[in-house]
Every structure is written in structure tokens, then in C-alpha cells.
Design a protein around this motif. Structure first.
Motif, PDB file in Angstrom:
ATOM      1  N   VAL A   1     -43.056  -7.095  12.417  1.00 32.10           N
ATOM      2  CA  VAL A   1     -42.981  -5.251  12.687  1.00 32.10           C
ATOM      3  C   VAL A   1     -43.598  -5.100  11.607  1.00 32.10           C
ATOM      4  CG1 VAL A   1     -41.860  -3.595  13.478  1.00 32.10           C
ATOM      5  CG2 VAL A   1     -40.814  -6.200  14.071  1.00 32.10           C
ATOM      6  N   ILE A   2     -45.337  -5.404  11.668  1.00 28.80           N
ATOM      7  CA  ILE A   2     -46.273  -4.735  10.698  1.00 28.80           C
ATOM      8  C   ILE A   2     -46.522  -3.196  11.264  1.00 28.80           C
ATOM      9  CG2 ILE A   2     -48.860  -5.201   9.438  1.00 28.80           C
ATOM     10  CD1 ILE A   2     -48.001  -8.594  10.863  1.00 28.80           C
TER      11      ILE A   2
ATOM     12  N   LEU B   1     -39.759  -6.160   8.753  1.00 23.78           N
ATOM     13  CA  LEU B   1     -40.908  -4.967   9.108  1.00 23.78           C
ATOM     14  C   LEU B   1     -41.506  -5.487   8.298  1.00 23.78           C
ATOM     15  CD1 LEU B   1     -41.232  -2.046   8.914  1.00 23.78           C
ATOM     16  CD2 LEU B   1     -40.393  -1.288   7.054  1.00 23.78           C
ATOM     17  N   VAL B   2     -43.227  -5.109   8.127  1.00 23.51           N
ATOM     18  CA  VAL B   2     -43.564  -5.038   7.313  1.00 23.51           C
ATOM     19  C   VAL B   2     -44.697  -4.231   6.650  1.00 23.51           C
ATOM     20  CG1 VAL B   2     -46.016  -6.347   6.550  1.00 23.51           C
ATOM     21  CG2 VAL B   2     -43.919  -7.711   7.360  1.00 23.51           C
ATOM     22  N   GLU B   3     -44.355  -3.487   5.502  1.00 26.18           N
ATOM     23  CA  GLU B   3     -45.551  -1.687   5.259  1.00 26.18           C
ATOM     24  C   GLU B   3     -47.207  -2.171   4.873  1.00 26.18           C
ATOM     25  OE1 GLU B   3     -43.434   1.399   6.039  1.00 26.18           O
ATOM     26  OE2 GLU B   3     -41.639   0.004   4.759  1.00 26.18           O
ATOM     27  N   CYS B   4     -48.039  -1.227   5.718  1.00 21.89           N
ATOM     28  CA  CYS B   4     -49.669  -1.562   5.032  1.00 21.89           C
ATOM     29  C   CYS B   4     -50.216  -0.759   4.765  1.00 21.89           C
ATOM     30  CB  CYS B   4     -50.194  -2.918   5.650  1.00 21.89           C
ATOM     31  SG  CYS B   4     -50.251  -2.237   7.618  1.00 21.89           S
ATOM     32  N   PRO B   5     -50.813  -0.016   4.237  1.00 19.22           N
ATOM     33  CA  PRO B   5     -51.460   1.043   4.243  1.00 19.22           C
ATOM     34  C   PRO B   5     -52.580   1.727   5.820  1.00 19.22           C
ATOM     35  CG  PRO B   5     -52.100   0.049   2.262  1.00 19.22           C
ATOM     36  CD  PRO B   5     -51.512  -0.990   3.494  1.00 19.22           C
ATOM     37  N   ALA B   6     -53.014   2.463   5.487  1.00 20.84           N
ATOM     38  CA  ALA B   6     -53.209   2.650   7.033  1.00 20.84           C
ATOM     39  C   ALA B   6     -54.926   2.143   7.609  1.00 20.84           C
ATOM     40  CB  ALA B   6     -53.900   4.389   7.360  1.00 20.84           C
ATOM     41  N   ASN B   7     -55.494   1.788   8.347  1.00 22.30           N
ATOM     42  CA  ASN B   7     -56.915   1.165   8.804  1.00 22.30           C
ATOM     43  C   ASN B   7     -57.087   0.055   8.185  1.00 22.30           C
ATOM     44  OD1 ASN B   7     -57.560   3.125  10.174  1.00 22.30           O
ATOM     45  ND2 ASN B   7     -58.188   4.386   8.684  1.00 22.30           N
TER      46      ASN B   7
END
Length: 151
Positions: free
Chosen positions: A10-11, A90-96
Motif C-alpha cells: 500500500v504505497i 504500508l509504504v510511505e513516500c514523498p509527493a511526486n
């Protein structure tokens, strides 16, 4: 029936969008789903999640918490129905954040048509059957609500 184990990703980016892939195979109408894949022998769910994250998106991000587990019978491209035991991380990443097909298998190259970053509103405007599993919009909503509570 064969039992197969799978890590799903779930990126979610900082803008609250979810990265999904558009799949097309012989078993069902085209659908959007998370990145992820089957565990290799001796591999843990989190190890598989990290490997699949890089292979399918080119990203090397920390694997976050386990969000959901799923036990479902279905077939994927070029296979017969099996019992799939899935874990969604869950995998969280910066916008764009840019992604690319780092190490797609031949099967992935033939079944994945494209990818897209989806907002919750866009997902809610689509038919639930557009997503596999159909509860992906609710899962993104839960991730976003938890972010709000933690900020």
C-alpha cells in the motif's frame, strides 16, 4: 488446493495518493491493484515486500506496518486457482515520487498495462469492481485518517 503467500504494498505518497497498477489477464476483466508478489522459498513477508517494492517500482523505502491480511481463492495470469494468503504493508513516500519497472518479470510485462497515483476521491468515483480487492479505497481512507490523527 495449493496455498501461495504474497506480500502486497500500500504505497501512499505525502499527498494522500495510492499507487496502483492496471492489470489485464485471461481470468477476469481489467482491474487496478497494489504492487506486490509471491514469497520466494525461505523469504519472510517483509523481505518479499521490500524485494517486490524495488522490482515493481524501483523504490527503496522502509516497509511500514501491516495494515491488513487477506485469505482468498483466485487465479492470476497463467495460473490455476490457488488459496492466496496476502499481507498488505504500508509504504510511505514523498509527493511526486517517480516509479519505474526496475525488474519486471515477463509475466508482469504482459499483464501490467500502466500505473497511476490515485486520490481517495478518484477511487470513490470509480466502480468498486475496478479494484482488486474491492476494499482498496476504504484501506486508503483508513491510512489517511490515521495520518490525520497522528499529525
Amino acid at each position: 488446493m495449493e496455498v501461495r503467500r504474497c506480500s502486497r504494498l500500500v504505497i501512499a505518497d505525502a499527498d494522500g495518493r495510492l499507487l496502483l497498477f492496471f492489470y489485464k489477464d485471461e481470468h477476469q476483466p481489467p482491474f487496478w491493484a497494489t504492487a506486490g508478489g509471491e514469497l520466494k522459498p525461505g523469504e519472510s513477508y517483509t523481505d518479499a515486500a521490500a524485494r517486490e517494492l524495488y522490482e515493481e517500482t524501483g523504490l527503496t523505502r522502509p516497509i511500514g506496518k501491516l495494515l491488513k491480511e487477506r485469505d482468498e481463492v483466485y487465479a492470476v495470469a497463467r495460473s490455476t486457482p490457488a488459496r492466496w494468503l496476502e499481507k498488505y504493508f504500508l509504504v510511505e513516500c514523498p509527493a511526486n515520487t517517480s516509479v519505474f519497472a526496475a525488474k519486471w518479470t515477463e509475466e508482469e510485462q504482459s499483464t501490467i498495462q500502466r500505473w497511476k497515483w490515485w486520490s481517495l476521491r478518484e477511487m470513490q468515483d470509480e466502480a468498486p469492481s475496478s479494484f482488486k480487492p474491492e476494499w482498496l479505497p476504504e484501506l486508503l481512507g483508513a491510512v489517511l485518517r490515521e495520518r490525520q490523527c497522528n499529525s
